[in-house]
Design a protein around this motif. Structure first.
Motif, PDB file in Angstrom:
ATOM      1  N   GLU A 272       0.839  -1.208   0.000  1.00 54.79           N
ATOM      2  CA  GLU A 272       0.000   0.000   0.000  1.00 54.79           C
ATOM      3  C   GLU A 272       0.873   1.257   0.000  1.00 54.79           C
ATOM      4  N   MET A 273       1.979   1.227   0.749  1.00 53.22           N
ATOM      5  CA  MET A 273       2.885   2.389   0.781  1.00 53.22           C
ATOM      6  C   MET A 273       3.488   2.608  -0.595  1.00 53.22           C
TER       7      MET A 273
ATOM      8  N   ALA B  64       2.237   1.654  -3.450  1.00 54.76           N
ATOM      9  CA  ALA B  64       1.161   2.089  -4.355  1.00 54.76           C
ATOM     10  C   ALA B  64       0.857   3.574  -4.155  1.00 54.76           C
ATOM     11  N   ALA B  65       0.861   4.039  -2.903  1.00 57.31           N
ATOM     12  CA  ALA B  65       0.606   5.455  -2.627  1.00 57.31           C
ATOM     13  C   ALA B  65       1.720   6.316  -3.230  1.00 57.31           C
TER      14      ALA B  65
ATOM     15  N   ALA C 243       1.328   6.428  -6.973  1.00 56.68           N
ATOM     16  CA  ALA C 243       0.212   7.298  -7.358  1.00 56.68           C
ATOM     17  C   ALA C 243       0.604   8.774  -7.234  1.00 56.68           C
ATOM     18  N   LEU C 244       1.497   9.078  -6.293  1.00 51.31           N
ATOM     19  CA  LEU C 244       1.954  10.464  -6.104  1.00 51.31           C
ATOM     20  C   LEU C 244       3.032  10.855  -7.109  1.00 51.31           C
ATOM     21  N   GLY C 245       3.458   9.910  -7.944  1.00 48.82           N
ATOM     22  CA  GLY C 245       4.415  10.231  -8.994  1.00 48.82           C
ATOM     23  C   GLY C 245       5.844   9.769  -8.723  1.00 48.82           C
TER      24      GLY C 245
END
Lengths: 181, 181
Positions: free
Chosen positions: B92-93, B95-96, B99-101
């Motif tokens: 999850e970390m 993936a986050a 997603a933030l680039g």
């Protein structure tokens, strides 16, 4: 995972009665302090994204969760991509984000009363400075989004909230508009 | 907190003997898989920063740690600002961050044998594809940096590594140069 969610402004007392009559399971009340960040390289508001560090105080003490929320994929039920993980230290996580150029955008404090009803989570939120709200939510994998959207809508009807206006705005946005920002 | 650290390339066998003779405490061996990220808005290498997600497998299972390393404040002992927290879910970390680039820049795998000696941590690292290294490290508050820099240097002498060349390069940089990048 995807978050399917509907939020309405509603007084808690009648909803609580309906939840109890429907046989929902109460999961206690928590205090949540949410810090939202601005990004150094993107306009999160314009892109409909959010990065949040939540400190939640439960009966066994506080715990911290970091959440990235992607843009809404569907309007009525505010379906989004969500990436979320527990973190060991709020202060270290906030310091790392600050060093990376993220800055604190807003702080939202609320009391959240939680219920589980079938496959939905229902929360009765009292948001400091904004008021009382009810959220009906399901967290699902991609293939279950449509079914979850139906279930969330049905649950809202069962709670007597079918006619309540669905809010597309986050607490963050509500706080900003209430304070005239 | 600040990390004060010296790294040298050294065969492990004689150092291990010196550690045991000096009465250092062995803290077991762990496997570490480090993923380093590039930022969407900054050149981490040019700014001498790093963002790392480490999965460490210990006897009681894996755990994940996120670390931001700031630019070196002092060269000889590689003193840096460091912000570090345990995270509940590596996936999850990651993936986050994605997603933030942020994007994956490199992956470093190593076996790390750990010792404690007075107020320093000594690690004997076997880095896949690069070789054997010894690190002497102390994590301290700002007012204790100078004292820690002296202690790290003294410990290096006690381990018979006073004449070893101090590496300013990270494993990440060593891997990149070895593979001709």
């Amino acid at each position: 995972m995807y978050e399917v969610e509907v939020k309405v402004r509603a007084d808690h007392d009648p909803v609580r009665s309906n939840l109890e009559a429907a046989g929902a399971t109460a999961h206690g009340t928590v205090e949540q302090v949410d810090v939202y960040f601005d990004a150094p390289h993107r306009d999160f508001a314009a892109r409909d994204e959010a990065l949040r560090l939540r400190e939640q105080t439960e009966s066994d003490g506080p715990r911290t969760v970091l959440t990235y929320k992607g843009p809404r994929l569907e309007e009525a039920t505010k379906t989004r991509t969500e990436h979320e993980t527990m973190v060991g230290s709020r202060d270290e996580m906030q310091a790392a984000l600050t060093a990376l150029g993220f800055s604190t955008a807003a702080r939202v404090e609320k009391t959240r009363e939680r219920y589980a009803f079938e496959d939905c989570t229902i929360t009765l939120d009292h948001v400091a400075g904004v008021g009382e709200f009810v959220e009906v939510e399901a967290t699902v994998t991609e293939d279950a989004i449509e079914r979850a959207q139906d279930r969330v809508t049905e649950t809202l009807e069962e709670l007597g909230l079918a006619d309540s206006e669905r809010l597309q705005t986050s607490y963050l946005e509500l706080l900003a508009s209430d304070s005239g920002q």
